[in-house]
Design a protein around this motif. Structure first.
Motif, PDB file in Angstrom:
ATOM      1  N   GLN A   1      -4.392   1.960   6.431  1.00 16.61           N
ATOM      2  CA  GLN A   1      -4.217   2.530   5.710  1.00 16.61           C
ATOM      3  C   GLN A   1      -4.359   4.628   6.366  1.00 16.61           C
ATOM      4  O   GLN A   1      -4.083   4.977   6.044  1.00 16.61           O
ATOM      5  CB  GLN A   1      -5.706   2.788   5.128  1.00 16.61           C
TER       6      GLN A   1
ATOM      7  N   MET B   1      -4.503   1.002  -2.086  1.00 16.06           N
ATOM      8  CA  MET B   1      -5.532  -0.017  -0.929  1.00 16.06           C
ATOM      9  C   MET B   1      -6.360  -1.348  -1.983  1.00 16.06           C
ATOM     10  O   MET B   1      -6.063  -2.243  -1.482  1.00 16.06           O
ATOM     11  CB  MET B   1      -6.567   0.438   0.312  1.00 16.06           C
TER      12      MET B   1
ATOM     13  N   ALA C   1      -5.635   7.013  -2.115  1.00  9.16           N
ATOM     14  CA  ALA C   1      -5.347   6.230  -1.205  1.00  9.16           C
ATOM     15  C   ALA C   1      -6.761   4.478  -1.262  1.00  9.16           C
ATOM     16  O   ALA C   1      -5.876   3.523  -1.069  1.00  9.16           O
ATOM     17  CB  ALA C   1      -6.353   6.632   0.264  1.00  9.16           C
TER      18      ALA C   1
ATOM     19  N   VAL D   1      -9.527   8.891   7.490  1.00 10.24           N
ATOM     20  CA  VAL D   1      -9.096   9.016   5.999  1.00 10.24           C
ATOM     21  C   VAL D   1      -9.247  10.268   5.061  1.00 10.24           C
ATOM     22  O   VAL D   1      -8.527  10.402   4.510  1.00 10.24           O
ATOM     23  CB  VAL D   1      -9.043   7.926   4.734  1.00 10.24           C
TER      24      VAL D   1
ATOM     25  N   PHE E   1       0.877  -1.281   0.290  1.00 12.42           N
ATOM     26  CA  PHE E   1       0.504  -0.568  -0.026  1.00 12.42           C
ATOM     27  C   PHE E   1       0.929   1.251  -0.033  1.00 12.42           C
ATOM     28  O   PHE E   1       0.602   2.220  -0.487  1.00 12.42           O
ATOM     29  CB  PHE E   1      -0.802   0.180   1.098  1.00 12.42           C
TER      30      PHE E   1
END
Lengths: 165, 89
Positions: free
Chosen positions: A152, A56, A52, B59, A16
């Protein structure tokens, strides 16, 4: 000096991080002359967020229902001119996802006598591809999805902290 | 009641279900089993949903932070070294 935390180069975290940093490099190169207008920053924020999720999903590849669902969604974004998820390629993927998830366990989605249908439905909205999953798969996929989300967050936090000084 | 996997029957066993819910419970530090023992499946799923939302918001926030400091990022000379350093900090 012995490093007890030797990083496994094939670990999810490692895959990742590599992909995500690569994506950040591209996004940084794409920007116009050093403009920090709110619009530009917002655009970049959107791109980083997509990067992102993309990093992933690609690191997990098609090994999971949720990652397949996310990859399908991401691919249909880039084929925006065609009908999203009904074009030849992405339509096939969508069917493949649904076929795969329903074959693995014939349990119906609504479990009678189970006291958490509402909560399960709520969970379905949060996990990518959740609507196509039976209960068993949903619970299984959720565990993996959470593990990936925490990875993440962990990596993104480290990058942000590293470059914030 | 048979204890074998009911792959051919229509319902998953209670054991399988409990196992899956229990596994999710272990992911939630606030529902640590040593202190709370058995928690209802509904509560576990509830907490799981909140947890996922929290993570997704994080996130989001981190993407925002990165968009702000993207300019100052020295990503030239990017290679495996940087990755390793980052993850070993």
């Amino acid at each position: 000096m012995n490093n007890p935390h030797r990083l496994n180069p094939t670990s999810l975290k490692s895959r990742f991080t590599t992909r995500f940093l690569r994506a950040l490099t591209k996004i940084r190169a794409q920007k116009p002359i050093s403009s920090s207008s709110p619009t530009e920053i917002f655009r970049r924020y959107r791109r980083i967020k997509v990067a992102a999720d993309k990093s992933m999903a690609y690191s997990v590849r098609s090994r999971r229902i949720w990652s397949r669902a996310m990859l399908c969604k991401l691919r249909s974004r880039s084929y925006r001119r065609q009908d999203p998820c009904s074009g030849r390629r992405s339509g096939k993927t969508n069917q493949a996802i649904m076929k795969k998830s329903s074959n693995e366990n014939t349990t119906t989605r609504r479990e009678d006598g189970v006291g958490f249908v509402e909560e399960a439905d709520e969970l379905r909205q949060l996990v990518p591809g959740g609507e196509t999953m039976n209960l068993c798969n949903l619970l299984d996929e959720t565990a993996h999805y959470i593990k990936c989300l925490t990875t993440q967050v962990q990596v993104m936090k480290k990058i942000a902290d590293f470059y914030s000084f | 009641m048979s204890s074998q996997r009911s792959t051919s029957s229509n319902k998953i066993t209670d054991d399988e279900l409990n196992g899956l819910i229990l596994r999710l419970q272990t992911l939630l530090p606030q529902l640590d089993q040593s202190r709370h023992g058995r928690v209802s499946a509904a509560k576990v799923l509830n907490e799981i949903c909140s947890y996922i939302r929290r993570l997704q918001n994080e996130v989001d926030g981190l993407s925002g932070r990165l968009s702000q400091c993207l300019d100052s990022m020295d990503l030239t000379g990017f290679d495996a070294e940087i990755v390793r350093d980052l993850l070993q900090q």
